[in-house]
Motif scaffolding. Structure first.
Motif, PDB file in Angstrom:
ATOM      1  N   UNK A  80       0.873  -1.170   0.000  1.00 21.66           N
ATOM      2  CA  UNK A  80       0.000   0.000   0.000  1.00 21.66           C
ATOM      3  C   UNK A  80       0.910   1.220   0.000  1.00 21.66           C
ATOM      4  N   UNK A  81       0.528   2.266  -0.715  1.00 26.24           N
ATOM      5  CA  UNK A  81       1.446   3.388  -0.914  1.00 26.24           C
ATOM      6  C   UNK A  81       0.897   4.684  -0.340  1.00 26.24           C
ATOM      7  N   UNK A  82       1.815   5.556   0.069  1.00 28.35           N
ATOM      8  CA  UNK A  82       1.487   6.904   0.506  1.00 28.35           C
ATOM      9  C   UNK A  82       1.043   7.726  -0.703  1.00 28.35           C
ATOM     10  N   UNK A  83       0.173   8.680  -0.484  1.00 28.61           N
ATOM     11  CA  UNK A  83      -0.362   9.473  -1.595  1.00 28.61           C
ATOM     12  C   UNK A  83       0.722  10.268  -2.323  1.00 28.61           C
ATOM     13  N   UNK A  84       1.798  10.590  -1.625  1.00 29.79           N
ATOM     14  CA  UNK A  84       2.863  11.392  -2.227  1.00 29.79           C
ATOM     15  C   UNK A  84       4.066  10.556  -2.647  1.00 29.79           C
ATOM     16  N   UNK A  85       3.897   9.255  -2.768  1.00 31.78           N
ATOM     17  CA  UNK A  85       5.018   8.393  -3.144  1.00 31.78           C
ATOM     18  C   UNK A  85       5.643   8.829  -4.463  1.00 31.78           C
ATOM     19  N   UNK A  86       4.850   8.924  -5.513  1.00 35.68           N
ATOM     20  CA  UNK A  86       5.402   9.265  -6.813  1.00 35.68           C
ATOM     21  C   UNK A  86       5.943  10.687  -6.855  1.00 35.68           C
ATOM     22  N   UNK A  87       5.256  11.618  -6.218  1.00 35.88           N
ATOM     23  CA  UNK A  87       5.730  13.002  -6.185  1.00 35.88           C
ATOM     24  C   UNK A  87       7.136  13.068  -5.594  1.00 35.88           C
TER      25      UNK A  87
END
Length: 305
Positions: A99-106
């Motif tokens: 599961x990923x944090x909302x700002x992972x890609x940013x």
């Protein structure tokens, strides 16, 4: 506009994949677009039907169905090749049990922009709450804050890769951007320039150590491998294969030989050879098969049942 493709491999765990995709689809963007690609590795359960429902919910989601189980390396390569054909600038390889944090890609994108030599970056990864190796060590309020990966450590003497910080409570002790021995295939943000130069995952490995091999090839070509403390991920550890057991015995035994004989020092290679001889005579059954297959050049799935 920069293009990022998120590649998620599924094999008989559509519920995990669904949770993962839902968290991915909530990620923020800034200066880039992203598309999610799910590769189904010839699942034998209800995965095809469940993944079809996901495409009905997320119109930009792509599902590619492999006809056979290609393993981790070749399975992910299908997604990477799709991304490259669609002019991706970066590819995020992501385990379906995360599961990923909302700002992972940013955060990963910002790190890559500031570090032009970075070939691959992995973020700080925690055990998903309740999936810690040693749950009884921690009070419940600390669940989700126990580190699984904060950089990779490669023991060149024994040819073992390990995760820095594993089982430690995050108290900010790994909050610096650093060069690391390897980025983990559980969450690996890859610059496609590096992939075009060095190639994709080596499909000889099938599963285990293919991420170490790719990182090593990148480093030898002059790219940096980075650990970034930003953009967290939570990992439901060991969902697709149990820790230990015959599967690990086979692929880790064989693939340590493959990796070590390619990249290690002469002393380490001799030690690996001696160990392999011991395994033939006194190892567990799948360790023996792993050794034999290495010397017979039986790679990819090899003798695995």
């Amino acid at each position: 506009m920069t293009k990022i493709f998120v590649v998620i491999l599924n094999w008989n765990r559509a519920d995990d994949t669904t949770e993962c995709v839902k968290s991915v689809e909530k990620m923020r963007t800034y200066g880039f677009t992203f598309k999610t690609v799910v590769i189904d590795n010839a699942s034998t359960d209800t995965s095809p039907e469940k993944l079809k429902k996901l495409t009905d919910k997320y119109s930009d989601l792509v599902v590619i169905n492999n006809e056979t189980n290609l393993g981790f390396a070749a399975g992910n390569n299908v997604g990477i090749e799709f991304a490259l054909k669609n002019e991706a600038n970066f590819v995020l390889i992501l385990n379906n049990d995360t599961l990923v944090d909302r700002d992972l890609l940013v955060n990963l994108y910002k790190t890559a922009k500031l570090n032009k030599k970075a070939g691959a970056i992995s973020p700080k990864i925690y055990f998903a709450p309740g999936f810690e190796f040693h749950k009884d060590r921690y009070v419940k309020r600390l669940y989700g804050k126990v580190i699984w990966y904060a950089g990779g450590i490669l023991d060149w003497k024994n040819i073992y890769g390990s995760n820095r910080g594993v089982d430690e409570i995050d108290r900010g002790q790994f909050d610096s951007l650093e060069l690391t021995d390897f980025a983990t295939g559980a969450c690996m943000f890859i610059r496609t320039k590096a992939l075009k130069k060095m190639g994709l995952f080596d499909e000889k490995y099938f599963m285990y150590l293919e991420d170490l091999d790719l990182c090593q090839r990148m480093k030898l070509a002059g790219f940096d491998i980075l650990y970034s403390p930003k953009g967290q991920v939570w990992h439901k550890v060991s969902q697709s294969s149990a820790i230990g057991g015959s599967l690990n015995d086979y692929f880790i035994t064989r693939n340590r030989l493959l990796f070590g004989m390619r990249y290690a020092s002469l002393r380490a290679k001799i030690a690996l050879f001696r160990e392999s001889v011991r395994f033939v005579f006194s190892g567990r059954i799948w360790q023996k098969k792993g050794v034999v297959d290495f010397y017979l050049h039986k790679f990819s799935k090899g003798s695995w049942k």
